[in-house]
Design a protein around this motif. Sequence first.
Motif, short mmCIF file in Angstrom:
data_model
loop_
_atom_site.label_atom_id
_atom_site.label_comp_id
_atom_site.label_asym_id
_atom_site.label_seq_id
_atom_site.Cartn_x
_atom_site.Cartn_y
_atom_site.Cartn_z
N THR A 112 43.42 -20.43 -7.38
CA THR A 112 41.96 -20.33 -7.24
C THR A 112 41.33 -19.67 -8.45
OG1 THR A 112 42.24 -20.12 -4.84
CG2 THR A 112 40.09 -19.52 -5.74
N ILE A 113 41.97 -18.61 -8.95
CA ILE A 113 41.47 -17.91 -10.13
C ILE A 113 41.47 -18.85 -11.33
CG2 ILE A 113 41.94 -16.03 -11.76
CD1 ILE A 113 43.12 -14.49 -9.34
N ALA A 114 42.58 -19.60 -11.50
CA ALA A 114 42.68 -20.54 -12.62
C ALA A 114 41.63 -21.64 -12.50
CB ALA A 114 44.08 -21.14 -12.68
N LEU A 134 44.13 -29.51 -16.81
CA LEU A 134 44.21 -30.36 -15.62
C LEU A 134 42.93 -30.24 -14.79
CD1 LEU A 134 46.23 -32.18 -13.99
CD2 LEU A 134 46.81 -30.11 -12.71
N PRO A 135 42.27 -31.35 -14.46
CA PRO A 135 41.07 -31.29 -13.62
C PRO A 135 41.39 -30.71 -12.25
CG PRO A 135 41.25 -33.43 -14.70
CD PRO A 135 42.55 -32.73 -14.93
N THR A 136 40.47 -29.97 -11.68
CA THR A 136 40.71 -29.32 -10.38
C THR A 136 41.01 -30.31 -9.25
OG1 THR A 136 38.30 -29.16 -10.10
CG2 THR A 136 39.45 -27.21 -10.89
N PRO A 137 40.36 -31.50 -9.19
CA PRO A 137 40.74 -32.45 -8.14
C PRO A 137 42.19 -32.94 -8.28
CG PRO A 137 38.58 -33.00 -9.03
CD PRO A 137 39.18 -31.98 -9.94
N LEU A 141 45.18 -32.67 -5.54
CA LEU A 141 45.95 -33.82 -5.06
C LEU A 141 47.45 -33.54 -5.12
CD1 LEU A 141 44.06 -36.89 -6.58
CD2 LEU A 141 44.17 -36.21 -4.18
N PHE A 142 47.88 -32.86 -6.18
CA PHE A 142 49.31 -32.55 -6.30
C PHE A 142 49.75 -31.56 -5.22
CE2 PHE A 142 52.90 -30.04 -7.67
CZ PHE A 142 53.81 -31.02 -8.04
N LEU A 174 53.02 -22.81 -12.92
CA LEU A 174 52.90 -23.96 -13.82
C LEU A 174 51.54 -24.62 -13.71
CD1 LEU A 174 54.09 -26.03 -15.80
CD2 LEU A 174 55.05 -27.25 -13.82
N PHE A 175 51.08 -24.86 -12.48
CA PHE A 175 49.80 -25.56 -12.32
C PHE A 175 48.61 -24.65 -12.61
CE2 PHE A 175 52.36 -28.91 -10.85
CZ PHE A 175 51.59 -30.07 -10.94
#
Length: 237
Positions: A112-114, A134-137, A141-142, A174-175
Amino acid sequence: MKLLSFLPNTFTFLNLFFGCIAVVYGLNGDLNTLALFVLLGMFCDFFDGFFARLLNVKSKLGVQLDSFSDLITFGLSSSVVMFILLKNSSFINQSNSDSYFQILPYFSFLITIACSYRLAKFNLNHNDSHFKGLPTPANALFIVFLPFLFENKFLISYSNILDNAYFLLLITILFSYLLVCNLKMFSFKFKNLSFKENKLRFLFSILSMLLIVVFNTGALPIIIILYIFISLLRIKL
């Protein structure tokens, strides 16, 4: 016309509304319904931008509202999913209730912070041809559909990996990094239907549809990995 001009913000508010519902279901342990409401939020997120462009409605308020909605629907919901998975992992359950290991599930909120940082950075500087990070959507999805991937008959024998706290923490870190990094990732927007100018997007779309046929909703994490992999190769658009 005034009503139509408010249409983009209406979809933005619906996105936020569905995101809040998703979080509630997630906190109650119902990750399947959470995923459904995240998809509904994603549907609204698409149409708020679609109608903003169609009606040529641009406002700084709308941009900020869109980011706040995305933070809940895609950022907080992803953290909740990871929190539940970590909390239910055997490592956490078997550790002493007074152990410091009990705080590990709370590291899920790094996502959430990222996401908040990524959305703020996007508002300040964005490019229609590519994304930075990386886009938030895509992140949602991942993570949200990761449990669905291992419910597939081809991968169900590996479902115990979701019980591995180390794997889940690795995914979280990682994400979170991918969200805030400056890696250029291609945009999904088609400016025209020219194959030459959009061959990568067409290829990605075809591969994505094939994966969905085979893995159903469990294909979504694989599609995001494919998206990241193509971006890492820095294939020229």
